[in-house]
Design an enzyme around this catalytic site. Sequence first.
Site, PDB file in Angstrom:
ATOM      1  N   CYS A 325      22.203  20.319  32.954  1.00  0.00           N
ATOM      2  CA  CYS A 325      21.947  21.759  32.986  1.00  0.00           C
ATOM      3  C   CYS A 325      23.244  22.559  32.979  1.00  0.00           C
ATOM      4  CB  CYS A 325      21.099  22.126  34.200  1.00  0.00           C
ATOM      5  SG  CYS A 325      21.791  21.571  35.774  1.00  0.00           S
ATOM      6  N   HIS A 800      21.611  22.539  40.561  1.00  0.00           N
ATOM      7  CA  HIS A 800      21.048  22.938  39.270  1.00  0.00           C
ATOM      8  C   HIS A 800      21.663  24.247  38.805  1.00  0.00           C
ATOM      9  CE1 HIS A 800      18.210  22.976  36.031  1.00  0.00           C
ATOM     10  NE2 HIS A 800      17.630  24.083  36.435  1.00  0.00           N
TER      11      HIS A 800
END
Length: 848
Positions: A325, A800
């Site tokens: 990510c 994330h």
Amino acid sequence: MDAITALASTARTATAFDTVINSEDVYSFHNPYHDGGILVSLITFVGTTDEMAKKRLGEESGLFVRIMKKRVEKETSEVSKLAVGVSGGFEDKFDTISTYSVVAMDGSGIISELPYNEETKQTFPTNVMNSVESIIHHAGLAVKQDLSAWELDEEKPVSKYAANLPFVDNGVTIPSNPAEWTCQQTGEKSDHLWLNLSDGFIGGGRKNWDGSGGTNGALDHFKETGEQYPLVVKLGTITEDVDSADCYSYAKDEDGPVKIPNLKELLEKRGIKVAGMQKTVKSTAELEVELNATYAFDAIVEKGKHLVPVGGAGLQGLQNLGNSCYMNSVVQILFSGTVPELAARYGVKNGDVMGNTLLNVDPKKASDDLLCQAAKLSSALTSGVFCGPVPESAVVTDDPASTDPKYRLAPRMFKHCVGHDHIDFKTGQQQDAAQYLQYLLQKLDRAELGAGDRLKSKDGSGPALISSHLFSYQTETRLVCEADGMVLYKTSPSETMLSLRIPMSKATLPEYELPDEKRQKSEAAGDDKDKQEVPTVTFDACIDEWAATNAIEDYRWNHLNSVSKADSKLSLVNFPRYLLIQMQRYEIGDDWQPKKIEVNIDMPGEISLEKFKAKGPRDGENLIPEDTDMPDAAPAAPTIDEGALGQLMDMGFTMNGCKRALTAVGGSNVEAAMNWVFEHSMDPDFNDPLLDGGAATAPFSSSDVDEGVVMSLVENLGCFTADQVRAAVKHCDGAADRAADWLFSHMDNLDGAIAALESNAATSGGGTLSAPSVPLEDGEGKYTLMGLVSHIGKNTGSGHYVAHLKKNGKWVIFNDEKVALSQDPPIKHAYMYLFARNDAVGLPHPEY
């Protein structure tokens, strides 16, 4: 068949050492699920579309295998198997059907195409059949790249049982033909058969938690035979490259994947000759990688909100490859259209996804060509042709496996091109998005400078402007010597990211919004949410802190040939077209572990930096010429104070070590010298005599880097030693922004990271390209916020990342594959911000 037979002699059989691209077009994200599938050459093993295959053939002819896949909804919705090994991972609603055909083609089009399946394959020439089989069953580049990253994190040990493994001489031989392999427990054929290397027993692999996988036959046999034969190898993964075979130890003190150095010899005892053997099934590691790629993250900004999904040009999501990510967020900021210059250079041309000239590279080199893969990725992002039907909502728990694979963009080739030679980015671990962005710009610069005729200036007179030019700025450091009041001005190397420390001393706390009575009830009920006040720091406070005057103790002034205090102040030499700002949200805690600073940043939508513009020397200043501040060779050694030397030696340190310490800190500062001793007492040369002239050696000398930059970072960052900062500055070519970011992203093992840098520097041999001398762009220092990258997690190497970008005046969230209109962009929580200079908005640079 005549046309295929005529070309049969050209077909090659792919070995485990060959690169096979069988999952997507090397020039675009067209994959087997799209109309027409892909054509994989039986000569080069590279997959392309029909159009590109025809274009590349020209006057020649060639053979291909067409790979097509489609998903068919199952009659029952019950979870019946774990479909790892097919795109999508967990698939409880669909079956994947694969079809193949052999194609003969020339520059005018298809000459012949015949179906290839179990019934027809024997009708093809043996050479063609072997080639097609090797391509179909090959792991392929996509899986091999994922495996490479995965194996960096999961190093397999050598089994302690391999060298002296018991061998049962029972006359059992194993046929080399996979069609003859069956489970001795059930009598069935399977893709999950394991061979016991001691007694030749063939049994099924472990049964998965959901009932899929093998029958447990191999493990049951190990237990039934007294747990004395622990090593097995997965049949179907054995090739000439025996090291790639899937081996496992059932021994209780290993119980996991292992390496078996003598595997070839053990197989030959059972009659298996590895020469010519082809891989026919996926290894356990490959299945694990494919499963990991479908992992869905739950900790997402705007979690629980029913967002409005969007799709189209500039609104294409990217598949998470497992901890990628950080890359997806950076790629969206650079290549999806928010920076129109990069979209113009790398994106779709005149509506044609394949029209970018940067794609004009030999198929065998395309997967490793950064410019080609950047154009492939940006063209997909800016065209919108791979966007699927827009779903009704983008609830955070949506399962990516429900998405049709032909709409899933997995940027594996791009990830490999950028990170394959980087100690961190080649792994499958989470990395720092800010560090990746800066490294990516470096890689693009080098590729663009070496592009030749593929990338020239608009008038064709020379090389094009490099990508980092859009973000590049310089800082001016004004240093005032306390000893004589003289002033020195220094200009930094070009930087691409302004890294700002968050001054918590300037933080303010929010006022309670609840009345006292209601708050007391909340506390009585055990709800402490309202007590957890998050402080706020304004952007102005952060930038003021960056530009504030800092005192640098013991700065070495070469015009004095001694050390003296210096007052240092930073300012901006130019205002780039796009300004990247990183907030240093991490610090070293009391336990010396990195921790996240819980703080909100009051970041306005528009900022002005005019007051931070460098003005150069002022009237009446007594200037130190910069060339006199730069040593011609090694810096002259300071005079060592004998009293200070005696104090240090009284503490039990050797004379040579004490001399080195005092030399490093200016000759007389006992406290600073003691700190130096504590940091360097384990250096191999700590007790060695000083070099000629009295100079002490250090991993990075002052002639390698600007000591003003080093000392300024030491003061501003507050948690790193001078040597640590010096190492980072040298690694980052003198750029303070990248050095600060590198330090923060390696806090968990900084000494190990610096040791790796030194090792890499010793073996790499240098040889970097220099950017052409182009004046940095400048303009009015007023900017508008256009994008941000936010991070959820305890540190930049975990958690994330998501990106939010302003598209047509509206904020859009890019959370890997999920793209939707943002209800509440997390501006106050962001880790990186992208600003566009107001006088350049709507006026893209014409040279891109």
